[in-house]
Design a protein around this motif. Structure first.
Motif, PDB file in Angstrom:
ATOM      1  N   VAL A  10     -32.476  11.869 -73.669  1.00  6.04           N
ATOM      2  CA  VAL A  10     -32.991  11.778 -72.306  1.00  6.04           C
ATOM      3  C   VAL A  10     -33.966  12.932 -72.090  1.00  6.04           C
ATOM      4  CG1 VAL A  10     -32.406  11.756 -69.852  1.00  6.04           C
ATOM      5  CG2 VAL A  10     -30.845  10.720 -71.531  1.00  6.04           C
ATOM      6  N   ILE A  11     -35.198  12.598 -71.738  1.00  7.56           N
ATOM      7  CA  ILE A  11     -36.230  13.607 -71.500  1.00  7.56           C
ATOM      8  C   ILE A  11     -36.467  13.718 -70.003  1.00  7.56           C
ATOM      9  CG2 ILE A  11     -38.650  14.225 -71.848  1.00  7.56           C
ATOM     10  CD1 ILE A  11     -37.188  14.477 -74.402  1.00  7.56           C
ATOM     11  N   ALA A  12     -36.283  14.921 -69.443  1.00 10.53           N
ATOM     12  CA  ALA A  12     -36.408  15.124 -67.997  1.00 10.53           C
ATOM     13  C   ALA A  12     -37.377  16.256 -67.701  1.00 10.53           C
ATOM     14  CB  ALA A  12     -35.043  15.422 -67.384  1.00 10.53           C
ATOM     15  N   ASN A  13     -37.997  16.172 -66.547  1.00 10.43           N
ATOM     16  CA  ASN A  13     -38.889  17.213 -66.049  1.00 10.43           C
ATOM     17  C   ASN A  13     -38.086  18.492 -65.823  1.00 10.43           C
ATOM     18  OD1 ASN A  13     -40.426  18.809 -64.020  1.00 10.43           O
ATOM     19  ND2 ASN A  13     -41.772  17.033 -64.020  1.00 10.43           N
ATOM     20  N   GLY A  58     -34.885  12.574 -85.033  1.00  8.81           N
ATOM     21  CA  GLY A  58     -34.106  11.407 -85.409  1.00  8.81           C
ATOM     22  C   GLY A  58     -33.650  10.513 -84.274  1.00  8.81           C
ATOM     23  N   PHE A  59     -33.990  10.845 -83.039  1.00  6.74           N
ATOM     24  CA  PHE A  59     -33.605   9.990 -81.914  1.00  6.74           C
ATOM     25  C   PHE A  59     -34.479   8.735 -81.918  1.00  6.74           C
ATOM     26  CE2 PHE A  59     -32.364  14.259 -80.490  1.00  6.74           C
ATOM     27  CZ  PHE A  59     -31.017  14.031 -80.204  1.00  6.74           C
ATOM     28  N   THR A  60     -33.859   7.588 -81.722  1.00  5.02           N
ATOM     29  CA  THR A  60     -34.595   6.325 -81.803  1.00  5.02           C
ATOM     30  C   THR A  60     -34.830   5.672 -80.437  1.00  5.02           C
ATOM     31  OG1 THR A  60     -32.510   5.148 -82.202  1.00  5.02           O
ATOM     32  CG2 THR A  60     -33.797   5.835 -84.136  1.00  5.02           C
ATOM     33  N   THR A  61     -34.180   6.191 -79.398  1.00  2.60           N
ATOM     34  CA  THR A  61     -34.440   5.741 -78.033  1.00  2.60           C
ATOM     35  C   THR A  61     -34.664   6.964 -77.155  1.00  2.60           C
ATOM     36  OG1 THR A  61     -33.130   3.708 -78.232  1.00  2.60           O
ATOM     37  CG2 THR A  61     -33.518   4.537 -76.011  1.00  2.60           C
ATOM     38  N   ILE A  62     -35.820   7.004 -76.505  1.00  7.66           N
ATOM     39  CA  ILE A  62     -36.169   8.110 -75.619  1.00  7.66           C
ATOM     40  C   ILE A  62     -36.121   7.599 -74.186  1.00  7.66           C
ATOM     41  CG2 ILE A  62     -37.852   9.895 -75.074  1.00  7.66           C
ATOM     42  CD1 ILE A  62     -36.747  10.019 -77.944  1.00  7.66           C
ATOM     43  N   VAL A  63     -35.263   8.213 -73.387  1.00  4.15           N
ATOM     44  CA  VAL A  63     -35.124   7.817 -71.990  1.00  4.15           C
ATOM     45  C   VAL A  63     -35.991   8.720 -71.125  1.00  4.15           C
ATOM     46  CG1 VAL A  63     -33.534   7.526 -70.054  1.00  4.15           C
ATOM     47  CG2 VAL A  63     -32.770   7.014 -72.382  1.00  4.15           C
ATOM     48  N   ALA A  64     -36.951   8.127 -70.418  1.00  9.21           N
ATOM     49  CA  ALA A  64     -37.800   8.870 -69.489  1.00  9.21           C
ATOM     50  C   ALA A  64     -37.071   8.975 -68.159  1.00  9.21           C
ATOM     51  CB  ALA A  64     -39.133   8.165 -69.312  1.00  9.21           C
ATOM     52  N   ALA A  65     -36.601  10.178 -67.817  1.00 10.11           N
ATOM     53  CA  ALA A  65     -35.884  10.397 -66.563  1.00 10.11           C
ATOM     54  C   ALA A  65     -36.874  10.907 -65.529  1.00 10.11           C
ATOM     55  CB  ALA A  65     -34.749  11.399 -66.766  1.00 10.11           C
ATOM     56  N   GLY A  66     -37.301  10.021 -64.642  1.00 12.13           N
ATOM     57  CA  GLY A  66     -38.290  10.417 -63.643  1.00 12.13           C
ATOM     58  C   GLY A  66     -38.957   9.215 -63.016  1.00 12.13           C
ATOM     59  N   GLY A  67     -40.116   9.463 -62.406  1.00  8.62           N
ATOM     60  CA  GLY A  67     -40.877   8.412 -61.763  1.00  8.62           C
ATOM     61  C   GLY A  67     -41.883   7.793 -62.701  1.00  8.62           C
ATOM     62  N   ASP A  68     -42.806   7.027 -62.133  1.00 12.37           N
ATOM     63  CA  ASP A  68     -43.776   6.296 -62.945  1.00 12.37           C
ATOM     64  C   ASP A  68     -44.662   7.221 -63.773  1.00 12.37           C
ATOM     65  OD1 ASP A  68     -43.089   3.626 -62.220  1.00 12.37           O
ATOM     66  OD2 ASP A  68     -44.062   3.915 -60.292  1.00 12.37           O
ATOM     67  N   GLY A  69     -44.995   8.399 -63.242  1.00  9.08           N
ATOM     68  CA  GLY A  69     -45.821   9.331 -64.004  1.00  9.08           C
ATOM     69  C   GLY A  69     -45.115   9.829 -65.249  1.00  9.08           C
ATOM     70  N   THR A  70     -43.815  10.138 -65.124  1.00  7.71           N
ATOM     71  CA  THR A  70     -43.031  10.577 -66.286  1.00  7.71           C
ATOM     72  C   THR A  70     -42.910   9.463 -67.312  1.00  7.71           C
ATOM     73  OG1 THR A  70     -41.747  12.129 -64.942  1.00  7.71           O
ATOM     74  CG2 THR A  70     -40.778  11.440 -67.025  1.00  7.71           C
ATOM     75  N   LEU A  85     -38.692   3.133 -75.767  1.00  5.76           N
ATOM     76  CA  LEU A  85     -38.773   3.760 -74.453  1.00  5.76           C
ATOM     77  C   LEU A  85     -37.742   3.104 -73.537  1.00  5.76           C
ATOM     78  CD1 LEU A  85     -40.158   5.354 -72.061  1.00  5.76           C
ATOM     79  CD2 LEU A  85     -41.652   3.364 -71.824  1.00  5.76           C
ATOM     80  N   ALA A  86     -36.928   3.916 -72.864  1.00  5.02           N
ATOM     81  CA  ALA A  86     -36.034   3.433 -71.817  1.00  5.02           C
ATOM     82  C   ALA A  86     -36.317   4.244 -70.555  1.00  5.02           C
ATOM     83  CB  ALA A  86     -34.576   3.572 -72.228  1.00  5.02           C
ATOM     84  N   VAL A  87     -35.921   3.720 -69.401  1.00  5.98           N
ATOM     85  CA  VAL A  87     -36.287   4.340 -68.128  1.00  5.98           C
ATOM     86  C   VAL A  87     -35.046   4.602 -67.286  1.00  5.98           C
ATOM     87  CG1 VAL A  87     -37.672   4.150 -66.039  1.00  5.98           C
ATOM     88  CG2 VAL A  87     -38.481   3.104 -68.171  1.00  5.98           C
ATOM     89  N   LEU A  88     -34.877   5.862 -66.870  1.00  4.93           N
ATOM     90  CA  LEU A  88     -33.893   6.236 -65.863  1.00  4.93           C
ATOM     91  C   LEU A  88     -34.677   6.551 -64.595  1.00  4.93           C
ATOM     92  CD1 LEU A  88     -30.935   6.913 -65.157  1.00  4.93           C
ATOM     93  CD2 LEU A  88     -31.435   9.279 -65.827  1.00  4.93           C
ATOM     94  N   PRO A  89     -34.720   5.633 -63.616  1.00  4.20           N
ATOM     95  CA  PRO A  89     -35.624   5.783 -62.472  1.00  4.20           C
ATOM     96  C   PRO A  89     -35.180   6.867 -61.495  1.00  4.20           C
ATOM     97  CG  PRO A  89     -34.307   3.784 -62.251  1.00  4.20           C
ATOM     98  CD  PRO A  89     -34.001   4.344 -63.607  1.00  4.20           C
ATOM     99  N   LEU A  90     -36.043   7.875 -61.316  1.00  2.00           N
ATOM    100  CA  LEU A  90     -35.762   8.965 -60.390  1.00  2.00           C
ATOM    101  C   LEU A  90     -36.888   9.169 -59.390  1.00  2.00           C
ATOM    102  CD1 LEU A  90     -34.344  11.728 -62.815  1.00  2.00           C
ATOM    103  CD2 LEU A  90     -33.064  10.017 -61.510  1.00  2.00           C
ATOM    104  N   GLY A  91     -37.946   8.365 -59.486  1.00  2.73           N
ATOM    105  CA  GLY A  91     -39.114   8.581 -58.637  1.00  2.73           C
ATOM    106  C   GLY A  91     -38.979   7.926 -57.274  1.00  2.73           C
ATOM    107  N   THR A  92     -40.097   7.962 -56.540  1.00  6.21           N
ATOM    108  CA  THR A  92     -40.133   7.386 -55.193  1.00  6.21           C
ATOM    109  C   THR A  92     -40.289   5.874 -55.241  1.00  6.21           C
ATOM    110  OG1 THR A  92     -41.115   9.421 -54.339  1.00  6.21           O
ATOM    111  CG2 THR A  92     -41.284   7.456 -52.964  1.00  6.21           C
ATOM    112  N   PHE A  93     -41.236   5.400 -56.051  1.00 13.84           N
ATOM    113  CA  PHE A  93     -41.537   3.968 -56.074  1.00 13.84           C
ATOM    114  C   PHE A  93     -40.905   3.258 -57.277  1.00 13.84           C
ATOM    115  CE2 PHE A  93     -45.144   5.962 -53.827  1.00 13.84           C
ATOM    116  CZ  PHE A  93     -44.976   5.349 -52.606  1.00 13.84           C
ATOM    117  N   ASN A  94     -40.946   3.895 -58.440  1.00 17.66           N
ATOM    118  CA  ASN A  94     -40.330   3.322 -59.648  1.00 17.66           C
ATOM    119  C   ASN A  94     -40.792   1.889 -59.903  1.00 17.66           C
ATOM    120  OD1 ASN A  94     -38.712   5.696 -60.033  1.00 17.66           O
ATOM    121  ND2 ASN A  94     -37.271   4.919 -58.524  1.00 17.66           N
ATOM    122  N   TYR A  95     -42.112   1.660 -59.792  1.00 17.07           N
ATOM    123  CA  TYR A  95     -42.636   0.308 -59.955  1.00 17.07           C
ATOM    124  C   TYR A  95     -42.286  -0.266 -61.327  1.00 17.07           C
ATOM    125  CZ  TYR A  95     -45.427   0.567 -55.669  1.00 17.07           C
ATOM    126  OH  TYR A  95     -45.833   0.652 -54.363  1.00 17.07           O
TER     127      TYR A  95
END
Length: 305
Positions: A10-13, A58-70, A85-95
């Motif tokens: 999980v990659i977070a700001n 060696g990680f094969t799935t990267i989770v973007a923790a954040g909004g659309d920009g992240t 790429l996987a998405v953990l939605p933390l933003g305002t719009f998360n389109y």
């Protein structure tokens, strides 16, 4: 078969650790992920470097923790690669997350990722930079630039965001004149805004056509027809009220690639809420099957407003 949590990073700001709401959401998701790894990229560090280092580890799935920009930033690091790429939605719009019908609750989103499956998709690119929702030239990038200066002075308040829009509109004088090359034809266009869409969900939210063309892996190009300031305000209002009409307010075109050129050596471009100045001519294109994403299974999908 569920994803192996040990293969998930999980990659977070770095700011998310200081934001109590985001920190709580990430903590809740990590409880579901179990043995997955959480990393924050460092202040001043390029996010792409942090993502690529995770893939090298060696990680094969990267989770973007954040909004659309992240999410867009992580996608740019993973494009043309094998990691998901996987998405953990933390933003305002998360389109993007909403378009995937991912739950917005962090625990439910984490479980949907674990239960999900890899799927390759085509993505849009502007001068080589990947975007997942939209990219634009003209007045919207100018609004984003103005918003930054307003935020610096008054803080990140909603009224400050509205003021940045109004201030940009009041400075608007006349349409930009550009040369559009598409499908072997070239034409001169005068417009305040060129908007390029890749998210069918986002178009449907604003009552705009183009979802079928996006499903066919085309870019959908909207050219605003407003000539003056009043006409631009009317078009903006119609967009907010889902009353934009083709051939009255906007022209719709679609293609898998096209270029925009002007007499200027560079133009300010916006993409998924980020912006940068890019050399002309600016090329928009579809990168086919260029990104592997984790799609939620049917049982985990939700209809999002």
């Amino acid at each position: 078969m569920p994803l192996d949590p040990t293969t998930i990073c999980v990659i977070a700001n770095p700011r998310s650790g200081r934001n109590s709401q985001d920190a709580q959401a990430i903590h809740a998701a990590m409880e579901v992920f179990g043995t997955a790894t959480l990393r924050h990229w460092q202040d001043g560090e390029d996010m792409k470097d942090a993502v690529r280092r995770a893939v090298d580890d060696g990680f094969t799935t990267i989770v973007a923790a954040g909004g659309d920009g992240t999410v867009m930033g992580v996608a740019n690091a993973l494009v043309h690669g094998d990691a998901n790429l996987a998405v953990l939605p933390l933003g305002t719009f998360n389109y993007y997350a909403r378009g995937l019908q991912l739950p917005q609750d962090p625990r439910a989103a984490a479980q949907a990722i674990l239960n999900g499956h890899p799927h390759r998709i085509s993505v849009g690119a502007v001068n080589g930079t990947v975007f997942l929702n939209n990219a634009s030239l003209g007045i919207y990038p100018a609004i984003l630039k103005q918003r930054e200066s307003v935020y610096e002075r008054f803080g990140r308040r909603r009224i400050a965001a509205h003021w940045s829009v109004l201030k940009t509109f009041m400075r608007y004088r006349k349409p930009w004149r550009v040369t559009l090359s598409m499908n072997g034809r070239t034409q001169t266009v005068s417009t305040p805004l060129i908007f390029v869409a890749r998210s069918a969900y986002q178009l449907e939210r604003f009552g705009l056509p183009g979802a079928a063309e996006i499903s066919d892996d085309d870019l959908v190009l909207f050219i605003a027809q407003a000539e003056g300031r009043l006409a631009l305000l009317k078009t903006t209002w119609r967009l907010c009220t889902r009353k934009v009409a083709l051939n009255r307010d906007v022209t719709l075109l679609h293609a898998d690639s096209f270029t925009i050129d002007t007499r200027k050596s560079s133009l300010l471009a916006a993409y998924d809420g980020e912006k940068s100045r890019m050399p002309t001519p600016i090329r928009f294109e579809i990168l086919r099957d260029a990104l592997s994403i984790i799609l939620p299974d049917a049982a985990d999908r939700v209809d999002t407003p």
